[in-house]
Each structure stands twice: as C-alpha cells, then as structure tokens.
Write an enzyme that holds these catalytic residues in place. Sequence first.
Site, PDB file in Angstrom:
ATOM      1  N   ARG A 120     -19.715   0.395  -1.604  1.00  0.00           N
ATOM      2  CA  ARG A 120     -19.416   1.416  -0.610  1.00  0.00           C
ATOM      3  C   ARG A 120     -19.326   2.794  -1.233  1.00  0.00           C
ATOM      4  O   ARG A 120     -19.759   3.785  -0.658  1.00  0.00           O
ATOM      5  CB  ARG A 120     -18.095   1.089   0.089  1.00  0.00           C
ATOM      6  N   TYR A 121     -18.714   2.874  -2.411  1.00  0.00           N
ATOM      7  CA  TYR A 121     -18.575   4.150  -3.107  1.00  0.00           C
ATOM      8  C   TYR A 121     -19.727   4.263  -4.107  1.00  0.00           C
ATOM      9  O   TYR A 121     -20.200   3.250  -4.625  1.00  0.00           O
ATOM     10  CB  TYR A 121     -17.251   4.186  -3.864  1.00  0.00           C
ATOM     11  N   ARG A 124     -18.815   2.586  -7.839  1.00  0.00           N
ATOM     12  CA  ARG A 124     -18.068   1.360  -8.093  1.00  0.00           C
ATOM     13  C   ARG A 124     -18.347   0.289  -7.043  1.00  0.00           C
ATOM     14  O   ARG A 124     -18.680   0.607  -5.905  1.00  0.00           O
ATOM     15  CB  ARG A 124     -16.564   1.623  -8.202  1.00  0.00           C
ATOM     16  N   CYS A 133      -7.473 -18.688  -2.452  1.00  0.00           N
ATOM     17  CA  CYS A 133      -6.275 -18.062  -3.011  1.00  0.00           C
ATOM     18  C   CYS A 133      -5.248 -19.140  -3.303  1.00  0.00           C
ATOM     19  O   CYS A 133      -5.353 -20.262  -2.796  1.00  0.00           O
ATOM     20  CB  CYS A 133      -5.678 -17.062  -2.029  1.00  0.00           C
ATOM     21  N   CYS A 137      -1.943 -15.144   2.779  1.00  0.00           N
ATOM     22  CA  CYS A 137      -1.149 -14.115   3.441  1.00  0.00           C
ATOM     23  C   CYS A 137      -1.631 -14.018   4.878  1.00  0.00           C
ATOM     24  O   CYS A 137      -2.831 -13.794   5.106  1.00  0.00           O
ATOM     25  CB  CYS A 137      -1.351 -12.770   2.758  1.00  0.00           C
ATOM     26  N   CYS A 140      -4.003 -11.198   5.863  1.00  0.00           N
ATOM     27  CA  CYS A 140      -5.078 -10.948   4.888  1.00  0.00           C
ATOM     28  C   CYS A 140      -6.217 -10.123   5.479  1.00  0.00           C
ATOM     29  O   CYS A 140      -6.784 -10.447   6.519  1.00  0.00           O
ATOM     30  CB  CYS A 140      -5.642 -12.256   4.365  1.00  0.00           C
ATOM     31  N   ARG A 142      -9.130  -9.876   4.464  1.00  0.00           N
ATOM     32  CA  ARG A 142     -10.405 -10.587   4.444  1.00  0.00           C
ATOM     33  C   ARG A 142     -10.282 -11.962   5.075  1.00  0.00           C
ATOM     34  O   ARG A 142     -10.975 -12.910   4.688  1.00  0.00           O
ATOM     35  CB  ARG A 142     -10.925 -10.668   3.007  1.00  0.00           C
ATOM     36  N   ASP A 301      -5.192  -3.190   7.906  1.00  0.00           N
ATOM     37  CA  ASP A 301      -6.531  -3.135   8.485  1.00  0.00           C
ATOM     38  C   ASP A 301      -6.516  -3.802   9.855  1.00  0.00           C
ATOM     39  O   ASP A 301      -5.614  -4.584  10.172  1.00  0.00           O
ATOM     40  CB  ASP A 301      -7.532  -3.823   7.553  1.00  0.00           C
ATOM     41  N   ASP A 338      -7.609   2.541   5.179  1.00  0.00           N
ATOM     42  CA  ASP A 338      -9.007   2.239   4.899  1.00  0.00           C
ATOM     43  C   ASP A 338      -9.730   2.494   6.224  1.00  0.00           C
ATOM     44  O   ASP A 338      -9.450   1.835   7.230  1.00  0.00           O
ATOM     45  CB  ASP A 338      -9.149   0.775   4.444  1.00  0.00           C
ATOM     46  N   LYS A 345     -11.147   4.503   1.560  1.00  0.00           N
ATOM     47  CA  LYS A 345      -9.696   4.717   1.622  1.00  0.00           C
ATOM     48  C   LYS A 345      -9.388   6.203   1.744  1.00  0.00           C
ATOM     49  O   LYS A 345      -9.876   7.008   0.947  1.00  0.00           O
ATOM     50  CB  LYS A 345      -9.042   4.157   0.365  1.00  0.00           C
TER      51      LYS A 345
END
Length: 395
Positions: A120-121, A124, A133, A137, A140, A142, A301, A338, A345
């Site tokens: 996206r950037y 990076r 995981c 969570c 989450c 994602r 998000d 975000d 961000k």
Amino acid sequence: MPDADIHADWFEGQGLWQEVPAADWQDWGWQLKHRLTTTEQLERYMELTEDEKAGCAHANQKLALAITPYFFNLIDRRDPACPIRRQVIPRAAELVISEGEMADSLNEDGHSPVPGLVHRYPDRVLFLVTDRCAAYCRYCTRSRLVSNAQDYNFHPEHEQALRYIEAHPEVRDVLLSGGDPLLLSDRKLEHLLSRLRAIKHVEFIRIGSRIPVFLPQRITPALCEIFKKYGPVWMSIHVNHPRECTSELRAACERLSFAGVPLGNQSVLLRGINDEPEVMKALVHRLLQMRVRPYYLYQMDLITGGAHFKADVRKGLEIIRALRGHTTGYAVPQYVIDAPGGGGKVPVNPDYVEAITDEAVIFRNYEGHRFTYPLQTRPLPAGAAVPVTANLKAE
Ligand SMILES: *Cc1c(COP(=O)(O)O)cnc(C)c1O
Ligand code: SF4
C-alpha cells in the site's frame, strides 16, 4: 474500573492449572494443545452468560474460538465485563452487521500483487505469512481471513511473495504479520528471515505478533538466537490492558530485548475495555517497565460484527490529551485511524495549535495554558535589554 484492577501485581503462576508439571506449562506446544476452543471446555472452568453462549455457538462461522490456558488465567471469571474476557470470549453482537462495516474495510485484497502481500505504501510491504494465531481476538481487523472460519481459504504464498520483494527494489521495509508469524516453526521463520536478510534493498524487517501476550512460552532461547542471527528484527507486540502485563510477558520481552529486538506496542481502542485515560496510562507505564515503547493506538477498523467494540474517537483524543505532557513522552502512542478503503494510517491528534500567522504561532500546553511563539525575525534595537525569559501567563 476499580483502581486495584489496573494497578494489580504482575500476575504469575499457573492459576487454574496447578496440577500441570511446570515443564509442560512452560512448553508452548502444551499450551497450544490445551487451548480452550469449545463452549464445553470453557464451561468446565467458568459460567458463561447467555450472550456469550450465543456468541460461542456461532464462532465457527465468524472467527474461531481459542484461548491458551496461560491467557485464560487472566480472565476474571466472576465479572462478565472483565476486559480480558471480552477480548477473547465471543458474544452475540458479533453476528450483528452494522452500517459502514465491511469484509475488507482497508481494501487489503485490492492492494495485493501476490496473495498475502499488501503493498500500500511506496517503500514497504505487509507480508501475511499465516492465517493462524495462538488465540483469537474478537475484534480482529483481519477476521475475514484469520482462523479461516469464513472459508476465505487463505493460502500464503511465501515463495511468490519473496520473489515479489526481491524484484521490487523500492521495498525497503517488510512487515511480517498474519495471523501470527511466531506460530510458524523456527525452521520456517529462519527460512523467511534469512531470505529477507539476503535481499540488499530490504533495510528494515519487523514482525507484528501477539504471541508474547497469548503464549509467552513461545519466546524460547532458540527463537531468540534466530533473531540475533538475522537481526536487527523489530517487533510490535499487541497489549490492550494493563492486566495482560504479567511476569511471564515481562520475562518474554526481556528475552527479546536481550536478543537485540527493539519492541513496540500496538493497542486497539476498545469500548469498555481500555477507552479510559486511567487504564491506558497504567498500560503505557507497564509497557515502559517491560522495555516496550508504545507505538500505535488504533481506532477500530470497520470489521463486520465489531460495533460493540467501537470506541468514540473523542475518547481516544481525551486519552492522548491525558498522556501528553502528563507522563513520559516515550509512553505516548500515536493515535491513528486506518483510512477505510485503504488510504493508510492517518494520525488523529488533539489540537494544541490555535492559530498560525506570519507573526506567530499561538498554542496551548498540556495544562491548557496559552503560549505564543514568534515567527517574525526583526533585529532588537542596539542597546535594548535582552529579556531573560518569556512571561508565563496562565490563561
Ligand atoms: C500498518 C501497515 C504498514 C506499516 O505502517 P507503519 O506506519 O510504517 O508502521 C505497512 N503496510 C500496511 C498495508 C499496513 O497496514
Ligand atoms: S492476534 Fe492479531 S491477527 Fe490474531 S486474532 Fe488477534 S488481532 Fe487478529
């Protein structure tokens, strides 16, 4: 929130699992194998509310249920509002989809040249190396792909992603995430890190992981040796509440630090869990004691079924105001949203600046007092007295 709750001693010991031999307890394989993953297993140890039972019943279509015994010990089983409990035990509200929520709110898939690689950037990439995981969570970001409960069938293509990075000299920073990269075996991690380290244009390698928090036993001496060998590797851990800062987590952070891994923390602002200045202040103080620098505080998000976690942005700003100037500068994270759709961000900051003209900047300090910083540069007349300091006028 009772004060004792956020300033409690550093939790240590085996809690509900006293009878387990210490060598097993300290073995990350044992912890993974004994995760609580069903309603029945949870009910062996605690009484679930009706709301939680309904949430658990549908977890397999939303985001899998899994809690390590180590992390389960941190739950206050008498308190349905326990901030640890609410992060990992599903509730019925997860099944309610609200306006504005999206499956992939950051359009990560739209920025993926290779499955599992988000570019996206300009300089990076985010490299999703697994969809698993140690524990899940409920908020989450994602959750569309993590744990594969939504049949997303995420298949990380490590080789393809590595080739993409090799072929793109503009990529100087690689962030390994997922899922949780530290769930990979030492062998796989070593392979990834050695391949990345061999790419000349990759200057910066980092890992985003909640394993130190869910499964500190995974931070073994052998793993630390890998970080030493291919370092510098930076790591962002993910702690949301001061009660997650246990003796075990502190020791895991120490092992990582001593292996030369600089540590940062990312927290998600969660309604009723950590959206109070006192809670966040206790958290950032504990993080510094563990050699962890608070990095980001995220506005949640717009994931599906996340509305019950969404905190008010004004609360987030109030927290930053309560930290900046009132405590160590190192303790203050950057609060970000975000941008939905994939804008990246964006910092959200309290307004300290009241006005900027050609003459001066007028701003307020952490106590609310107004100050002026002159921008014009007129020479002082010869012989005029040099002021000792500015008049500090409290307004
Ligand atoms: C968060 C993120 C990064 C890293 O951003 P930093 O501000 O450098 O920490 C990189 N790529 C994507 C897609 C991200 O979401
Ligand atoms: S550890 Fe990270 S990726 Fe895994 S469930 Fe939690 S927020 Fe999602």
